[in-house]
Design a protein around this motif. Structure first.
Motif, PDB file in Angstrom:
ATOM      1  N   ILE A 194      41.459  47.227 -39.066  1.00 42.49           N
ATOM      2  CA  ILE A 194      42.094  48.240 -39.540  1.00 42.49           C
ATOM      3  C   ILE A 194      41.910  48.741 -41.182  1.00 42.49           C
ATOM      4  CG2 ILE A 194      44.559  49.133 -39.997  1.00 42.49           C
ATOM      5  CD1 ILE A 194      45.634  47.753 -37.835  1.00 42.49           C
ATOM      6  N   LEU A 195      41.772  50.206 -41.149  1.00 41.15           N
ATOM      7  CA  LEU A 195      41.743  50.513 -42.513  1.00 41.15           C
ATOM      8  C   LEU A 195      42.911  51.211 -42.752  1.00 41.15           C
ATOM      9  CD1 LEU A 195      39.675  51.365 -44.769  1.00 41.15           C
ATOM     10  CD2 LEU A 195      39.307  53.658 -43.407  1.00 41.15           C
ATOM     11  N   LEU A 196      43.559  50.979 -43.996  1.00 43.30           N
ATOM     12  CA  LEU A 196      44.940  51.388 -44.252  1.00 43.30           C
ATOM     13  C   LEU A 196      44.710  52.167 -45.695  1.00 43.30           C
ATOM     14  CD1 LEU A 196      47.933  50.424 -43.642  1.00 43.30           C
ATOM     15  CD2 LEU A 196      47.793  49.509 -46.028  1.00 43.30           C
ATOM     16  N   ARG A 197      45.507  53.435 -45.372  1.00 44.06           N
ATOM     17  CA  ARG A 197      45.859  54.286 -46.731  1.00 44.06           C
ATOM     18  C   ARG A 197      47.193  54.243 -46.983  1.00 44.06           C
ATOM     19  NH1 ARG A 197      41.209  57.123 -48.134  1.00 44.06           N
ATOM     20  NH2 ARG A 197      42.272  58.445 -49.309  1.00 44.06           N
ATOM     21  N   ALA A 198      47.763  53.615 -47.991  1.00 44.60           N
ATOM     22  CA  ALA A 198      48.979  53.698 -48.309  1.00 44.60           C
ATOM     23  C   ALA A 198      49.547  54.662 -49.397  1.00 44.60           C
ATOM     24  CB  ALA A 198      49.658  52.322 -48.843  1.00 44.60           C
ATOM     25  N   SER A 199      50.777  54.794 -49.038  1.00 42.86           N
ATOM     26  CA  SER A 199      51.477  55.649 -50.205  1.00 42.86           C
ATOM     27  C   SER A 199      51.443  55.227 -51.580  1.00 42.86           C
ATOM     28  CB  SER A 199      53.038  56.054 -50.112  1.00 42.86           C
ATOM     29  OG  SER A 199      53.803  55.041 -49.993  1.00 42.86           O
ATOM     30  N   PRO A 200      51.801  55.964 -52.671  1.00 43.63           N
ATOM     31  CA  PRO A 200      51.529  55.236 -54.146  1.00 43.63           C
ATOM     32  C   PRO A 200      52.746  53.966 -54.313  1.00 43.63           C
ATOM     33  CG  PRO A 200      51.388  57.587 -54.168  1.00 43.63           C
ATOM     34  CD  PRO A 200      51.794  57.332 -52.781  1.00 43.63           C
ATOM     35  N   GLY A 201      53.757  54.208 -53.650  1.00 43.60           N
ATOM     36  CA  GLY A 201      54.774  53.029 -53.758  1.00 43.60           C
ATOM     37  C   GLY A 201      54.752  52.147 -52.867  1.00 43.60           C
ATOM     38  N   GLY A 202      53.728  51.917 -51.875  1.00 42.95           N
ATOM     39  CA  GLY A 202      53.633  50.910 -50.867  1.00 42.95           C
ATOM     40  C   GLY A 202      54.416  51.028 -49.755  1.00 42.95           C
ATOM     41  N   LEU A 203      55.366  51.863 -49.607  1.00 44.90           N
ATOM     42  CA  LEU A 203      56.227  51.646 -48.681  1.00 44.90           C
ATOM     43  C   LEU A 203      55.897  52.420 -47.518  1.00 44.90           C
ATOM     44  CD1 LEU A 203      59.471  52.891 -50.641  1.00 44.90           C
ATOM     45  CD2 LEU A 203      58.993  50.705 -49.788  1.00 44.90           C
ATOM     46  N   THR A 204      55.021  53.423 -47.253  1.00 47.74           N
ATOM     47  CA  THR A 204      54.524  53.989 -46.166  1.00 47.74           C
ATOM     48  C   THR A 204      52.891  53.970 -46.303  1.00 47.74           C
ATOM     49  OG1 THR A 204      54.336  56.242 -46.995  1.00 47.74           O
ATOM     50  CG2 THR A 204      56.464  55.463 -45.804  1.00 47.74           C
ATOM     51  N   ALA A 205      52.231  53.933 -44.762  1.00 43.84           N
ATOM     52  CA  ALA A 205      51.091  53.990 -44.777  1.00 43.84           C
ATOM     53  C   ALA A 205      50.295  54.183 -43.370  1.00 43.84           C
ATOM     54  CB  ALA A 205      50.480  52.342 -44.829  1.00 43.84           C
ATOM     55  N   VAL A 206      49.212  54.667 -43.461  1.00 43.16           N
ATOM     56  CA  VAL A 206      48.632  55.171 -42.083  1.00 43.16           C
ATOM     57  C   VAL A 206      47.497  54.328 -41.892  1.00 43.16           C
ATOM     58  CG1 VAL A 206      47.533  57.028 -40.871  1.00 43.16           C
ATOM     59  CG2 VAL A 206      49.370  57.476 -42.471  1.00 43.16           C
ATOM     60  N   GLY A 207      47.188  53.708 -40.611  1.00 42.69           N
ATOM     61  CA  GLY A 207      45.915  52.795 -40.538  1.00 42.69           C
ATOM     62  C   GLY A 207      45.324  53.462 -39.457  1.00 42.69           C
ATOM     63  N   THR A 267      48.065  54.507 -36.814  1.00 43.95           N
ATOM     64  CA  THR A 267      49.130  53.717 -36.842  1.00 43.95           C
ATOM     65  C   THR A 267      50.001  54.242 -38.011  1.00 43.95           C
ATOM     66  OG1 THR A 267      47.942  52.290 -35.464  1.00 43.95           O
ATOM     67  CG2 THR A 267      50.224  51.234 -36.669  1.00 43.95           C
ATOM     68  N   HIS A 268      51.273  54.559 -37.983  1.00 45.89           N
ATOM     69  CA  HIS A 268      51.952  54.939 -39.153  1.00 45.89           C
ATOM     70  C   HIS A 268      53.125  53.728 -39.275  1.00 45.89           C
ATOM     71  CE1 HIS A 268      50.894  59.175 -39.479  1.00 45.89           C
ATOM     72  NE2 HIS A 268      50.461  58.834 -38.446  1.00 45.89           N
ATOM     73  N   ARG A 327      54.975  53.595 -35.859  1.00 47.94           N
ATOM     74  CA  ARG A 327      54.601  54.582 -34.778  1.00 47.94           C
ATOM     75  C   ARG A 327      53.288  54.973 -34.696  1.00 47.94           C
ATOM     76  NH1 ARG A 327      59.370  53.279 -34.121  1.00 47.94           N
ATOM     77  NH2 ARG A 327      61.185  54.677 -33.863  1.00 47.94           N
ATOM     78  N   PHE A 328      53.074  55.852 -33.699  1.00 47.56           N
ATOM     79  CA  PHE A 328      51.549  56.217 -33.420  1.00 47.56           C
ATOM     80  C   PHE A 328      51.562  57.389 -33.016  1.00 47.56           C
ATOM     81  CE2 PHE A 328      52.637  51.736 -32.018  1.00 47.56           C
ATOM     82  CZ  PHE A 328      51.804  51.001 -32.638  1.00 47.56           C
ATOM     83  N   ARG A 329      50.229  57.850 -33.632  1.00 46.41           N
ATOM     84  CA  ARG A 329      50.192  59.323 -33.302  1.00 46.41           C
ATOM     85  C   ARG A 329      48.729  59.745 -33.101  1.00 46.41           C
ATOM     86  NH1 ARG A 329      52.543  63.482 -37.664  1.00 46.41           N
ATOM     87  NH2 ARG A 329      51.161  62.525 -38.834  1.00 46.41           N
ATOM     88  N   PHE A 330      48.326  60.530 -32.138  1.00 47.40           N
ATOM     89  CA  PHE A 330      47.115  60.978 -31.865  1.00 47.40           C
ATOM     90  C   PHE A 330      46.455  61.903 -33.040  1.00 47.40           C
ATOM     91  CE2 PHE A 330      48.182  60.123 -27.576  1.00 47.40           C
ATOM     92  CZ  PHE A 330      47.016  59.760 -26.908  1.00 47.40           C
ATOM     93  N   GLU A 331      45.222  61.410 -33.543  1.00 47.01           N
ATOM     94  CA  GLU A 331      44.558  62.135 -34.620  1.00 47.01           C
ATOM     95  C   GLU A 331      44.389  63.454 -34.139  1.00 47.01           C
ATOM     96  OE1 GLU A 331      41.295  63.849 -36.678  1.00 47.01           O
ATOM     97  OE2 GLU A 331      41.179  63.052 -34.464  1.00 47.01           O
TER      98      GLU A 331
END
Length: 234
Positions: A112-125, A147-148, A188-192
């Protein structure tokens, strides 16, 4: 070869024929993320022993992680984690979270490649895999689903009314394990976007759409607890 190296060597864009017009459509594929993974500053490649330990904790002691999610943060804005999927799926089966062992996991690497918000509370993988058994350069697959993650737990009460092929979110649960189900409340999951558009044209009936959702979720939902445990505890 490590999965991250295989992705970094993906140069060819993913182009498929459209379902109705048969025109060539370019979709988000591994090549779109090759440079990001090559430049990712924090990358973990789990050995079989660490994969097993992480999966054991995720599925046998998930309640401990759920109980402290409000204190945890994603460890970095950009993060890569990959693991041995056969070991992971065997732990899931032995923990009785899955009735049958996924024999197709033999030789499979998942990451999984993760991109997280600056505060680390949310991310998208974004999830990748390759079946490497007996192959030095196996073809890499990218899941069409994002993957959210939301460590605040705000997904639990959200009501997304958008259609799943028009930006709507999908959720997953686990009726046999309360801790895992609680953990999945934060996922949660969402189609790109490009895949959602592709499937909107291809989804001619409700049965196709239902199979698409089930198969897409089943292919990556089991990875979320392992990834949450490993990434939040780095």
């Amino acid at each position: 070869m490590r999965l991250l190296d295989s992705i970094a060597r993906c140069y060819t864009p993913l182009v498929l024929p459209s379902g109705k017009t048969h025109a060539q459509v370019q979709l988000a594929g591994p090549s779109r993320f090759a440079a990001q993974i090559a430049a990712c500053p924090l990358r973990f490649v789990l050995g079989a022993d660490l994969t097993q330990a992480s999966a054991d904790l995720a599925y046998a002691d998930g309640a401990r992680l759920v109980g402290c999610l409000d204190l945890l943060r994603m460890p970095a804005p950009h993060l890569w984690i990959e693991w041995n999927d056969e070991v992971h799926k065997r732990v899931i089966h032995e923990a009785r979270s899955c009735a049958e062992f996924d024999s197709g996991a033999a030789g499979r690497k998942v990451g999984i490649l993760l991109r997280a918000s600056p505060g680390g509370l949310t991310a998208v993988g974004r999830t990748f895999w390759a079946d490497t058994a007996g192959q030095e350069q196996a073809e890499v697959t990218l899941s069409p689903l994002e993957t959210h993650f939301d460590l605040r737990g705000e997904f639990a009460d959200s009501k997304d009314t958008h259609d799943i092929l028009s930006g709507g979110f999908l959720d997953a649960t686990h009726g046999g394990n309360a801790a895992t189900a609680s953990l999945l409340d934060h996922v949660r999951f969402r189609f790109e976007e490009s895949w959602a558009a592709y499937y909107r044209e291809a989804a001619g009936d409700a049965d196709f759409k239902r199979r698409l959702i089930d198969e897409s979720i089943d292919s990556i939902a089991w990875d979320a607890p392992l990834f949450c445990w490993r990434s939040c505890c780095c």
